[in-house]
Structures are given as C-alpha cells and as structure tokens.
Design a protein around this motif. Structure first.
Motif, mmCIF file in Angstrom:
data_model
loop_
_atom_site.group_PDB
_atom_site.id
_atom_site.type_symbol
_atom_site.label_atom_id
_atom_site.label_comp_id
_atom_site.label_asym_id
_atom_site.label_seq_id
_atom_site.Cartn_x
_atom_site.Cartn_y
_atom_site.Cartn_z
ATOM 1 N N ALA A 1 0.830 -1.210 0.000
ATOM 2 C CA ALA A 1 0.000 0.000 0.000
ATOM 3 C C ALA A 1 0.864 1.259 0.000
ATOM 4 O O ALA A 1 0.596 2.212 -0.736
ATOM 5 N N ILE A 2 1.912 1.269 0.819
ATOM 6 C CA ILE A 2 2.771 2.452 0.902
ATOM 7 C C ILE A 2 3.465 2.727 -0.433
ATOM 8 O O ILE A 2 3.479 3.862 -0.924
ATOM 9 N N THR A 3 4.024 1.686 -1.028
ATOM 10 C CA THR A 3 4.747 1.888 -2.281
ATOM 11 C C THR A 3 3.807 2.247 -3.431
ATOM 12 O O THR A 3 4.155 3.080 -4.284
ATOM 13 N N THR A 4 2.618 1.646 -3.454
ATOM 14 C CA THR A 4 1.685 1.926 -4.547
ATOM 15 C C THR A 4 1.154 3.357 -4.477
ATOM 16 O O THR A 4 1.128 4.078 -5.487
ATOM 17 N N VAL A 5 0.740 3.771 -3.298
ATOM 18 C CA VAL A 5 0.121 5.098 -3.152
ATOM 19 C C VAL A 5 1.171 6.213 -3.173
ATOM 20 O O VAL A 5 1.041 7.191 -3.919
ATOM 21 N N ILE A 6 2.224 6.057 -2.372
ATOM 22 C CA ILE A 6 3.205 7.143 -2.244
ATOM 23 C C ILE A 6 4.169 7.164 -3.425
ATOM 24 O O ILE A 6 4.315 8.178 -4.119
ATOM 25 N N CYS A 7 4.846 6.036 -3.668
ATOM 26 C CA CYS A 7 5.818 6.009 -4.773
ATOM 27 C C CYS A 7 5.132 6.205 -6.115
ATOM 28 O O CYS A 7 5.620 6.937 -6.978
ATOM 29 N N GLY A 8 3.987 5.537 -6.313
ATOM 30 C CA GLY A 8 3.249 5.724 -7.558
ATOM 31 C C GLY A 8 2.780 7.147 -7.742
ATOM 32 O O GLY A 8 2.812 7.696 -8.856
#
Length: 566
Positions: free
Chosen positions: A431-438
């Motif tokens: 969730a963190i990588t998808t929402v923030i990094c994306g």
C-alpha cells in the motif's frame, strides 16, 4: 493446504448459520451472494470511472491502481461492520494465481515492444534475475538478524529459511502504478527507462515466484538450521525450475503456432480466438501442474505467439484478440488492487506488527539500492557512451521498485505460524509503495529529466533520451568483452543478430509462421539497414516479428527501399 470451504462461500455461510442456530435456506444464501456480487460489480464500475477521470484530467499524483486500492479500503471497512460473512470480500491467492494473473502476464508478453526489450535484454536480465536474488538475500538475512537482535517480533528468530521466504516474496516488483504514469503519451517518458522498468517488472515477478517456491520446498519448521548444502541445492533447483518453465512456454507457443500455420482454422474466427485463449491458459496451468513457474512460461509463450502466430491469425481475430487480452488484463488488475485494499479490513487484523513493517520497508529500500546501483555499473561497462544507464535513471529505477499483488498473494501462501503477521506486513508495504511512490512518479520524472526533450537529461544524461540515440543497440550485454574498438563489438553483435535472423527466416518461419516479406539479410544489398545502427532513412533496427498495422507498414517501407537499391 487452503480449506476448500473458502472457495465455497455459500456452503461456509450455511455451516455458520447452523453453528449460530440460524437455519437458512439455499435461496437465502443465494440471495446474499447475489447482493455481494452486485455490490462488488458496482464498485468495479466506480473504479473504472475513476481511472477514466484520472486519465482525462491527468491526475498524476493518484495512479489508477492507488485509486482502486483506496476504494477497496473504503468498501472493506463497510463490509467489516455490515456484512457477517466476509468470504466474498477476501483476497483469495488461488483465485488470483489461476484466474486473475494469467491474462495480465500473457497480455504483457503478447503486446511487448520486442525491439526495445531485446535491445536492453542484458540489463533487464541483470535486474530481474541477479537483482531479485540480491534483494532476496539482503532482505531475508537483514530481517532474520534484526529479529534475532530483538528489534521486532512476528517472524522466527531461529529459522532463517522463513526470513528468506519473506525476502523472496517481498522482492516481487510490481510497478503497475509507476508504469501507468510513465506510459502517459503527454509525459513523453524516456523510452529506454520505460523499457527497463517494464522488462524488469515482468521477469522479476516470475523470478520471485520461482525463488519462493524453491525456498518453500526446503522450509522445515522442525529443522531450523540452514545447512551448508541447503543453499547451493536451492539455487540449483531455482535455475532448473526457471529454465524448464521457459522451455514449456516456448514449446507450447511453437506447437500452437504450428497448428495455426498448417490448418485453415483462420476461416472460422470465433473458433480461432477461442483456441488461442485455451492454449494460453493451458500453458500456465501445465507449468503450475509440473511445479514450475506459470508466470515465466506464459510470458515467453506470449512472446513466441506474438512473433510467429500473430501472422497466422485472420485480420479479424488479430485485432479482436489484442483487445480481448487487454480488456481482461485491465479488469483483472482493477480487481486485484480493489481486493488488496479490502484486505486491510476483511482479513484477520490481530497480528499487525508496525515495527516489523517499518524495518522491512527500510530493508527493501536498502536492497533495491544495493542491486540497482552495482548492476547498473556492470551493465554500463557493456553499453555505448550515448546509451548509458545514467544516475538519474538509476534513481528512478530505485524509486520504481513498488510491491504489489504477487507479493501479497505469495504472503497469503506463507507457511508457518507467523503467516498472518507476514501477510499484513506485506500488505502494508504494498500500500505504501503503490500510493506514495506511484503518486510521486511524475514529479520524479520531471525532477531527474526523464522526459523526452528535457535539456537537463540531454546535458547530464549523455543525450540518451533522444529517440535516435535511444535506438542504439545495447552491445553484447553481459556476454560482451569490453573493448576500445566499439565498431568491432557492434559488428560482432550485428553478426549474431544476423545469424539468428537468417535461421529464423529460413527454418522457423516456414514451420511456425511470421512475415515472409522480410528479406534474408544475406540476400539484401544493404544488411546494415536491417541490423546495424539507425541509418539516415530513419528505419532503425531489424525488429523480430513486429506485429499489427505498424509492423506491416514498416515492412512495406523496408521492402520499397530495398527495391529502390536494386
């Protein structure tokens, strides 16, 4: 083994009703399932409309996958408080691997820009194979020794194989959110960067799954000590599984192409498309049944079918299959991220370890840096100056290491008593990588000059984001001997490419299909136009089986030029 009742929501609901003293009829069970189906279908419609709004108004800080996941969180919260049986709202790894994943993987291989993929195959293979192995061991052993030091709980401090299993599953890179932004035409993302990110993500998933399956075979909670013979045998089993998976995919692709080439099924487009779909799914299922990697087999199956069988299809089936596979992949990806979001509330929430999640996230970042930077250095030793992987690209590549559905699905198949905790840690990282990094992808592209025509990229990046220079071939990848005479290396590469094209044109295409309009390089008066650097006519490299209208147009242009030479 997964309880078969989890795949039968109606049966489970009926048994629960007897347990609570409430006898429900089959009609009532069916009605509740119907309400859930309507609710989930309506949610999917909302997600698709959100994707349309995001694309139309260019909302780069919110990728479509992140929007679907956030929607899933909201739906999961509602279901948690108002729905008694959450079976239909829970992420099922078996449903994911056998229903949702195959169309996503096949579409990736079938629609792949093979020209750019094979131009960067050395670097892509380095990142996907060596990088995934490096990441697995860095994350795995960092997690094990951090747990041994008492920094967090939630994973075994006596069995390093459990930590390696976690390292393998969390190394599955799934940059759907990043690629959805990079693929936006208006951003004009550097094409070599896009090719590296896309190629790595496709092969990386397959490698991570193979590693996970290999380590799982050696996992024994009663024998926690990792013997000296375990790792070498596990690595050998990994390479064996990977190689045979490729053989299955390529073999079935050739069989399918041969049947289409030497039959008249193209006269019945409905059966033609149906048979193609069944052959593709058969490839995935067969590889899984043989305890190989269905992902790797299906990806290479798609490559082979795109190269050979696309020319055996009728025009109607050619366009319809492309659209069908693209549509199925889009629907599957939306369902996956929706269910991942719902997993925050619909799965067991009693084993959430925040400290474990934060440390694991840090280990993932360190592992990503430790494989991108040194492997890029090795790759650059074999690349031309104008085609180097610049430090700006390396930063974006590191940032693009998102975790996604495959990591979460593998976590749900995690053995041992800590499986629940590991699945929650994995979901948090996803969730963190998808929402923030994306969400920050567009800013990263602009910040580091990874958009076409950016002056910063031209000055600091050795000009490798222009189309002409991006089309320069990677030399012999890992297999080239570094030399000061770049022309000699280029000639050697062109020679190998020419030998393959000769063999493909003379022996393989008559058997399996493919364009018969491409002249054999040895028969052309100017083979440099086919295999060398881009000429002044702007035609670029020989493309292995380009498909569709663009490929046919390019072939006609080449034929016309060759005729003019004669």
């Amino acid at each position: 083994m997964e309880d078969y009742n989890s795949l039968l929501p109606g049966r489970q609901l009926l048994e629960d009703s007897f347990y609570y003293g409430e006898v429900e009829t089959a009609e009532e069970v069916h009605e509740e399932d119907a309400y859930a189906a309507v609710f989930l279908n309506f949610t999917l419609i909302v997600c698709v409309l959100l994707a349309y709004v995001i694309k139309k108004y260019r909302i780069y800080f919110l990728p479509e996958s992140a929007a679907a996941m956030i929607t899933g969180v909201i739906i999961g919260a509602i279901a948690r408080f108002f729905v008694r049986d959450l079976t239909l709202y829970q992420f099922s790894p078996e449903f994911f691997f056998f229903v949702l994943l195959p169309p996503i993987i096949f579409e990736a291989g079938y629609s792949l820009d093979r020209d750019r993929f094979f131009e960067n195959i050395g670097s892509i293979t380095l990142y996907a194979m060596a990088g995934t192995i490096i990441s697995t061991f860095i994350v795995g052993y960092s997690t094990f020794y951090a747990r041994k030091a008492g920094w967090f709980t939630g994973i075994s401090d006596t069995n390093p194989m459990e930590s390696l299993l976690f390292g393998a599953l969390i190394s599955a890179v799934d940059p759907v959110a990043t690629l959805s932004i990079m693929g936006s035409p208006e951003l004009q993302c550097n094409q070599m960067l896009y090719s590296l990110v896309f190629g790595e993500s496709v092969l990386n998933d397959a490698i991570a799954v193979v590693l996970f399956k290999t380590f799982r075979q050696y996992y024994d909670p009663d024998a926690p000590d990792l013997t000296a013979d375990t790792l070498p045998s596990a690595i050998l089993a990994f390479f064996t599984m990977a190689i045979f998976s490729v053989f299955v995919g390529v073999g079935l692709g050739l069989v399918t192409s041969f049947i289409y080439k030497h039959s008249t099924i193209r006269n019945i487009p409905k059966l033609e498309s149906t048979l193609l779909f069944l052959f593709c799914y058969c490839c995935y299922a067969l590889a899984e049944a043989m305890e190989l990697s269905g992902i790797m087999a299906l990806f290479f199956n798609g490559l082979v079918l795109s190269h050979y069988n696309s020319y055996n299809l009728s025009e109607e089936s050619l366009h319809s299959t492309e659209q069908i596979f693209a549509t199925l992949a889009t629907v599957a990806e939306t369902i996956v991220f929706l269910y991942m979001g719902m997993g925050f509330f619909t799965n067991d929430m009693d084993h959430w370890e925040l400290k474990f999640s934060l440390y694991a996230m840090g280990f993932c970042i360190i592992a990503r840096i430790m494989n991108i930077v040194p492997l890029s250095f090795l790759s650059n030793l074999c690349r031309k100056k104008a085609n180097k992987i610049t430090w700006q690209m390396q930063v974006v590549l590191t940032f693009a290491g998102l975790r996604g559905a495959i990591a979460f699905a593998l976590a749900l198949n995690m053995p041992g008593q800590n499986a629940s905790t590991i699945s929650h840690v994995t979901l948090t990282i996803c969730a963190i990588t998808t929402v923030i990094c994306g969400g920050f992808t567009e800013r990263m592209l602009g910040k580091f000059g990874m958009k076409q025509g950016d002056k910063k990229a031209l000055v600091e990046g050795n000009g490798n984001d222009t189309e002409d220079e991006d089309d320069d071939d990677e030399t012999l990848g890992l297999f080239a001997i570094q030399t000061n005479n770049s022309d000699t290396v280029q000639m050697a590469y062109d020679g190998l490419k020419g030998l393959w094209a000769d063999f493909d044109f003379i022996y393989l295409r008559p058997l399996f299909g493919g364009s018969q309009h491409i002249l054999s390089p040895r028969k052309s008066k100017n083979p440099g136009r086919v295999f060398g650097k881009e000429q002044e006519d702007g035609l670029g490299h020989y493309e292995l089986g380009n498909m569709g209208k663009e490929g046919q147009k390019e072939m006609e242009e080449r034929d016309a030029l060759w005729q003019d030479d004669e």
